[in-house]
Write a protein that holds these residues in place. Structure first.
Motif, PDB file in Angstrom:
ATOM      1  N   ILE A  87       6.592   7.131 -25.794  1.00  0.00           N
ATOM      2  CA  ILE A  87       5.933   8.138 -24.964  1.00  0.00           C
ATOM      3  C   ILE A  87       5.071   9.047 -25.852  1.00  0.00           C
ATOM      4  N   ASP A  88       3.791   9.172 -25.513  1.00  0.00           N
ATOM      5  CA  ASP A  88       2.849  10.009 -26.277  1.00  0.00           C
ATOM      6  C   ASP A  88       2.766   9.598 -27.744  1.00  0.00           C
ATOM      7  N   ASN A  89       2.963   8.323 -28.001  1.00  0.00           N
ATOM      8  CA  ASN A  89       2.882   7.781 -29.359  1.00  0.00           C
ATOM      9  C   ASN A  89       1.525   7.109 -29.528  1.00  0.00           C
ATOM     10  N   ASP A  90       0.756   7.564 -30.532  1.00  0.00           N
ATOM     11  CA  ASP A  90      -0.595   7.033 -30.750  1.00  0.00           C
ATOM     12  C   ASP A  90      -0.592   5.538 -31.070  1.00  0.00           C
ATOM     13  N   GLY A  91       0.575   5.010 -31.434  1.00  0.00           N
ATOM     14  CA  GLY A  91       0.660   3.585 -31.744  1.00  0.00           C
ATOM     15  C   GLY A  91       0.629   2.697 -30.515  1.00  0.00           C
ATOM     16  N   PHE A  92       0.736   3.301 -29.321  1.00  0.00           N
ATOM     17  CA  PHE A  92       0.763   2.533 -28.075  1.00  0.00           C
ATOM     18  C   PHE A  92      -0.239   3.124 -27.078  1.00  0.00           C
ATOM     19  N   PRO A  93      -1.549   3.075 -27.414  1.00  0.00           N
ATOM     20  CA  PRO A  93      -2.556   3.733 -26.565  1.00  0.00           C
ATOM     21  C   PRO A  93      -2.671   3.139 -25.162  1.00  0.00           C
ATOM     22  N   LYS A  94      -2.655   1.811 -25.037  1.00  0.00           N
ATOM     23  CA  LYS A  94      -2.808   1.193 -23.713  1.00  0.00           C
ATOM     24  C   LYS A  94      -1.631   1.538 -22.809  1.00  0.00           C
ATOM     25  N   LEU A  95      -0.431   1.508 -23.364  1.00  0.00           N
ATOM     26  CA  LEU A  95       0.752   1.819 -22.574  1.00  0.00           C
ATOM     27  C   LEU A  95       0.712   3.266 -22.108  1.00  0.00           C
ATOM     28  N   ASN A  96       0.377   4.181 -22.998  1.00  0.00           N
ATOM     29  CA  ASN A  96       0.347   5.594 -22.620  1.00  0.00           C
ATOM     30  C   ASN A  96      -0.783   5.900 -21.643  1.00  0.00           C
ATOM     31  N   GLN A  97      -1.869   5.163 -21.746  1.00  0.00           N
ATOM     32  CA  GLN A  97      -2.950   5.336 -20.779  1.00  0.00           C
ATOM     33  C   GLN A  97      -2.485   4.922 -19.380  1.00  0.00           C
ATOM     34  N   GLU A  98      -1.760   3.800 -19.299  1.00  0.00           N
ATOM     35  CA  GLU A  98      -1.266   3.339 -18.001  1.00  0.00           C
ATOM     36  C   GLU A  98      -0.161   4.255 -17.482  1.00  0.00           C
ATOM     37  N   LEU A  99       0.705   4.716 -18.381  1.00  0.00           N
ATOM     38  CA  LEU A  99       1.745   5.661 -17.969  1.00  0.00           C
ATOM     39  C   LEU A  99       1.123   6.927 -17.392  1.00  0.00           C
ATOM     40  N   GLN A 100       0.074   7.431 -18.063  1.00  0.00           N
ATOM     41  CA  GLN A 100      -0.583   8.647 -17.594  1.00  0.00           C
ATOM     42  C   GLN A 100      -1.278   8.420 -16.251  1.00  0.00           C
ATOM     43  N   LYS A 101      -1.894   7.255 -16.092  1.00  0.00           N
ATOM     44  CA  LYS A 101      -2.567   6.932 -14.840  1.00  0.00           C
ATOM     45  C   LYS A 101      -1.586   6.988 -13.668  1.00  0.00           C
ATOM     46  N   GLN A 102      -0.443   6.370 -13.862  1.00  0.00           N
ATOM     47  CA  GLN A 102       0.540   6.340 -12.785  1.00  0.00           C
ATOM     48  C   GLN A 102       1.249   7.695 -12.633  1.00  0.00           C
ATOM     49  N   ALA A 103       1.424   8.403 -13.747  1.00  0.00           N
ATOM     50  CA  ALA A 103       2.020   9.744 -13.682  1.00  0.00           C
ATOM     51  C   ALA A 103       1.138  10.676 -12.855  1.00  0.00           C
ATOM     52  N   ASP A 104      -0.177  10.560 -13.038  1.00  0.00           N
ATOM     53  CA  ASP A 104      -1.107  11.382 -12.261  1.00  0.00           C
ATOM     54  C   ASP A 104      -1.012  11.041 -10.773  1.00  0.00           C
ATOM     55  N   LYS A 105      -0.900   9.763 -10.475  1.00  0.00           N
ATOM     56  CA  LYS A 105      -0.821   9.344  -9.078  1.00  0.00           C
ATOM     57  C   LYS A 105       0.426   9.915  -8.403  1.00  0.00           C
ATOM     58  N   TYR A 106       1.566   9.846  -9.089  1.00  0.00           N
ATOM     59  CA  TYR A 106       2.832  10.275  -8.485  1.00  0.00           C
ATOM     60  C   TYR A 106       3.163  11.738  -8.786  1.00  0.00           C
ATOM     61  N   GLU A 107       2.282  12.406  -9.543  1.00  0.00           N
ATOM     62  CA  GLU A 107       2.437  13.822  -9.873  1.00  0.00           C
ATOM     63  C   GLU A 107       3.756  14.094 -10.603  1.00  0.00           C
ATOM     64  N   VAL A 108       4.001  13.290 -11.636  1.00  0.00           N
ATOM     65  CA  VAL A 108       5.176  13.442 -12.490  1.00  0.00           C
ATOM     66  C   VAL A 108       4.737  13.271 -13.938  1.00  0.00           C
ATOM     67  N   GLY A 109       5.695  13.314 -14.864  1.00  0.00           N
ATOM     68  CA  GLY A 109       5.394  13.063 -16.257  1.00  0.00           C
ATOM     69  C   GLY A 109       5.566  11.592 -16.605  1.00  0.00           C
ATOM     70  N   LYS A 110       5.211  11.246 -17.839  1.00  0.00           N
ATOM     71  CA  LYS A 110       5.297   9.851 -18.282  1.00  0.00           C
ATOM     72  C   LYS A 110       6.735   9.342 -18.318  1.00  0.00           C
ATOM     73  N   ASN A 111       7.670  10.234 -18.648  1.00  0.00           N
ATOM     74  CA  ASN A 111       9.070   9.815 -18.685  1.00  0.00           C
ATOM     75  C   ASN A 111       9.517   9.280 -17.330  1.00  0.00           C
ATOM     76  N   ALA A 112       9.078   9.937 -16.278  1.00  0.00           N
ATOM     77  CA  ALA A 112       9.470   9.529 -14.931  1.00  0.00           C
ATOM     78  C   ALA A 112       8.953   8.132 -14.604  1.00  0.00           C
TER      79      ALA A 112
END
Length: 306
Positions: A228-253
Motif C-alpha cells: 500500500i502506497d509503495n512506489d515499487g508497485f505503481p500499477k497496483l496502487n493506481q488501481e487501488l486508488q481508482k477503486q478507492a475513489d469510486k467506493y469513497e474509502v482508502g486503499k486498505n479497504a
C-alpha cells in the motif's frame, strides 16, 4: 461488519480479526485505542501467538483489555503456539499444555476461544496432540482448535486423530501473495503460476467447511513490507486508488475487499495497530467488488491470465 460461519459450525464470527503481533510496540493506552477501534468497527475477534513480541504483545493486551468496558464473552480470543524461537517447532503435549497456561496468564484470561498450532512440526505425533487438545477442552481452557500454514495432507493427518473438528487454517493471502488461486487458473500450463505450492487447500477448505484465515493481507513477500502506497508497485496502487475513489474509502479497504470477495468466506487478519488503518480496513467488508474490479486488481498486482 460482514459475518461468516466459523468452520463447520453455525457460530457467527466477523470476516476480519485484529492481529496483535505488533502490540508489544504500544503502551497500554495505545493498545486500548486499537482494540476499541476494532471493536467499534465490528471486529470482536483477536488473533495472537505466544511468540509475538516474546510474549509482551499478550501481556500488553491483557493489561489493556482487563481495564476496558468490553465484556469477555463479547470477544473471540485466539492464540497460537508451537514455535520455540530460534530452536524448534514443538507440538508435544507438554509444550502445548504449558504454553496455554502461560498464554492465559499473560492475557489475563480464564480460557481461549481458539488455540491454533503455529507452523507444522516435522516431529508432530497426532495422537499426542489429540491428548493435549482433549485435556485443554475438558479443563475449559480452550473451546476450539485450528492450525496455521498446514498443507492438506498435514491437516488431514492431524484431523484423523482428533475428537474435535479443526476450525481454522491460517495461510498467507493477499494481492501480492496469490499462489493459492494462481495455479487453478493456470491448470495444464507449464509456467511458474501453474505450480501448486499450497496442495489445493483453499478448495479443500470449501469442501470440508474449514475457515481460512488470511495473514499479512497488505504485505508483499513474507515480511518485506506493505504494498500500500509503495512506489515499487505503481500499477497496483493506481488501481487501488481508482477503486478507492469510486467506493469513497482508502486503499486498505479495497485490498481487504479483494480478499473477502473470494467465495471461500475467508477471514482476514488485520495486523495494524493504527486506529485509522483498522477503521479503513473494516470498510472493505461492506464492499462487494464486481468481477471485473476483482480481476483488474489481480492483474495490476503483476499477475497474468493464460
Amino acid at each position: 461488519m460482514k459475518r461468516i460461519k466459523m468452520g463447520c459450525t453455525t457460530l457467527s464470527i466477523p470476516a476480519m480479526a485484529l492481529g496483535i503481533m505488533r502490540m508489544n510496540q504500544k503502551s497500554v493506552p495505545e493498545a486500548q485505542v486499537a482494540i476499541q477501534a476494532a471493536y467499534d468497527a465490528g471486529i470482536n475477534f483477536i488473533d495472537s501467538a505466544d511468540i509475538y513480541g516474546g510474549g509482551k504483545s499478550e501481556e500488553i493486551f491483557g493489561q489493556a483489555f482487563s481495564q476496558m468496558q468490553i465484556k469477555r464473552e463479547e470477544m473471540f480470543i485466539q492464540s497460537k503456539t508451537g514455535i520455540v524461537p530460534g530452536k524448534r517447532y514443538d507440538f508435544s503435549k507438554e509444550h502445548i499444555l504449558h504454553s496455554v497456561d502461560e498464554i492465559l496468564e499473560r492475557m489475563q484470561l480464564d480460557y481461549l476461544d481458539s488455540l491454533v498450532l503455529h507452523r507444522p512440526d516435522a516431529l508432530m505425533d497426532p495422537e499426542e496432540v489429540a491428548e493435549a487438545f482433549d485435556q485443554l477442552q475438558a479443563a475449559g481452557k480452550v473451546r476450539f482448535f485450528g492450525v496455521s500454514n498446514f498443507d492438506t495432507a498435514q491437516f488431514k493427518l492431524l484431523q484423523s486423530c482428533l475428537s474435535q473438528r479443526l476450525m481454522f487454517n491460517q495461510l498467507q493471502f493477499s494481492l501480492k501473495h496469490t499462489g493459492m488461486i494462481d495455479f487453478g487458473m493456470h491448470m495444464n500450463m507449464v509456467d511458474k503460476p501453474s505450480v501448486d505450492r499450497d496442495s489445493q487447500f483453499l478448495d479443500y477448505a470449501r469442501l470440508h467447511k474449514v475457515t481460512v484465515q488470511a495473514w499479512s493481507p497488505f504485505q508483499y513477500g513474507m515480511f518485506e513490507g506493505t504494498f500500500i502506497d509503495n512506489d515499487g508497485f505503481p500499477k497496483l496502487n493506481q488501481e487501488l486508488q481508482k477503486q478507492a475513489d469510486k467506493y469513497e474509502v482508502g486503499k486498505n479497504a479495497i485490498a481487504a475487499a479483494w480478499i473477502l470477495r473470494h467465495p471461500a468466506n475467508i477471514q482476514m487478519l488485520v495486523g495494524s495497530m493504527n486506529p485509522q488503518h483498522i477503521r479503513d480496513s473494516a470498510k472493505g467488508a461492506k464492499i462487494r467488488l464486481t468481477r471485473q474490479e476483482w480481476y483488474d486488481l489481480y492483474l495490476a498486482a503483476g499477475n497474468y491470465l493464460p
